[in-house]
Scaffold this active site. Sequence first.
Site, PDB file in Angstrom:
ATOM      1  N   ASN A 111     -48.991 -83.120 -19.298  1.00  0.00           N
ATOM      2  CA  ASN A 111     -50.295 -83.268 -18.659  1.00  0.00           C
ATOM      3  C   ASN A 111     -51.344 -83.215 -19.768  1.00  0.00           C
ATOM      4  OD1 ASN A 111     -52.649 -83.083 -17.208  1.00  0.00           O
ATOM      5  ND2 ASN A 111     -52.276 -81.009 -16.445  1.00  0.00           N
ATOM      6  N   LYS A 156     -54.468 -83.823 -19.614  1.00  0.00           N
ATOM      7  CA  LYS A 156     -55.823 -83.413 -19.188  1.00  0.00           C
ATOM      8  C   LYS A 156     -56.848 -84.392 -19.776  1.00  0.00           C
ATOM      9  CE  LYS A 156     -53.951 -78.826 -18.711  1.00  0.00           C
ATOM     10  NZ  LYS A 156     -54.145 -77.384 -18.638  1.00  0.00           N
ATOM     11  N   HIS A 169     -53.742 -79.625  -9.142  1.00  0.00           N
ATOM     12  CA  HIS A 169     -53.734 -78.794 -10.356  1.00  0.00           C
ATOM     13  C   HIS A 169     -54.807 -77.710 -10.227  1.00  0.00           C
ATOM     14  CE1 HIS A 169     -54.195 -77.533 -14.505  1.00  0.00           C
ATOM     15  NE2 HIS A 169     -52.976 -77.994 -14.698  1.00  0.00           N
ATOM     16  N   GLU A 229     -56.906 -76.591 -12.211  1.00  0.00           N
ATOM     17  CA  GLU A 229     -58.224 -76.948 -12.748  1.00  0.00           C
ATOM     18  C   GLU A 229     -59.005 -77.784 -11.739  1.00  0.00           C
ATOM     19  OE1 GLU A 229     -56.801 -78.531 -16.454  1.00  0.00           O
ATOM     20  OE2 GLU A 229     -56.226 -76.507 -17.066  1.00  0.00           O
ATOM     21  N   GLU A 288     -47.458 -73.129 -11.282  1.00  0.00           N
ATOM     22  CA  GLU A 288     -48.352 -72.964 -12.428  1.00  0.00           C
ATOM     23  C   GLU A 288     -49.235 -71.744 -12.209  1.00  0.00           C
ATOM     24  OE1 GLU A 288     -48.532 -76.741 -14.891  1.00  0.00           O
ATOM     25  OE2 GLU A 288     -50.387 -76.546 -13.747  1.00  0.00           O
ATOM     26  N   GLY A 294     -53.165 -72.526 -20.374  1.00  0.00           N
ATOM     27  CA  GLY A 294     -54.078 -72.650 -21.499  1.00  0.00           C
ATOM     28  C   GLY A 294     -54.462 -71.322 -22.119  1.00  0.00           C
ATOM     29  N   SER A 326     -48.596 -72.574 -20.503  1.00  0.00           N
ATOM     30  CA  SER A 326     -48.288 -72.190 -21.883  1.00  0.00           C
ATOM     31  C   SER A 326     -46.811 -72.362 -22.250  1.00  0.00           C
ATOM     32  CB  SER A 326     -48.767 -70.763 -22.177  1.00  0.00           C
ATOM     33  OG  SER A 326     -50.179 -70.685 -22.046  1.00  0.00           O
TER      34      SER A 326
END
Length: 243
Positions: free
Chosen positions: A4, A6, A90, A92, A162, A168, A208
């Site tokens: 991914n 991003k 996701h 985010e 996730e 991150g 991560s």
Amino acid sequence: MAANWKMHKTPAETAEFFAALRPRLLAGAAPFVVVAPPFPCIPAAVVAAAGLDVAIAGQNLYWEPRGAFTGEVSGPILKAAGCDYVIVGHSERRQYFGETDETVNRKVGAALEAGLTPIVCVGETLAEREAGHTETVLRRQFERGLWSLGVEQILNCVLAYEPVWAIGTGRTATPETAQAAHAFLRSLAQSTFGGEAAGHLRILYGGSVKPENVAGLMAQPDVDGGLVGGASLDAACFASLLG
Ligand code: PGA
């Protein structure tokens, strides 16, 4: 193993990435790879992935197939551009762009309708984990995100666990923590869709993932692959995740 990217990479950088990864993929014995670049890089990715065991994914989609929705991209457009997968829900998008379990559900339906495999992301925040609410959150996201699907449709979905606190942050879930969440998600799939569908459901771990921890995570019985952000941007680093 899914990458991914991003909001990283240009079309030229996309081509460079694939040129660097190609020898590793042609060497064989790599897991199936999915790459989710930014929308404008999809054509470059599709061209560069030709002849490789790699599928291209969108990072998001809108649930209507077409219309006056400035700034949005639909399932049929992604499919026509050469995508076979799309990331949905996701964290985010949930955190910064107002994605909810209800919009996730609409997008999952739209993805399947367009012939795309949705990679449906679920995961708890640090506050939710520390309050002991991990399973409640996962159950809510699973049930509200996927309630409208039948057995045939869940078989065309990929789930991604996730944990938000691991994305991150450099802080990875231990293999045991990931396994416990994955086993819980598979038990939800079993009670909703039956044992056979649950057994076939691919559940990716994301948060991560890096060369140092990938083997331990992937060795867990209910971890079927990874959804990788930061460590997927460098071709050599990503190649080292492929075993
Ligand atoms: P990360 O991102 O690997 O950089 O933690 C994973 C993801 O958000 O899919």
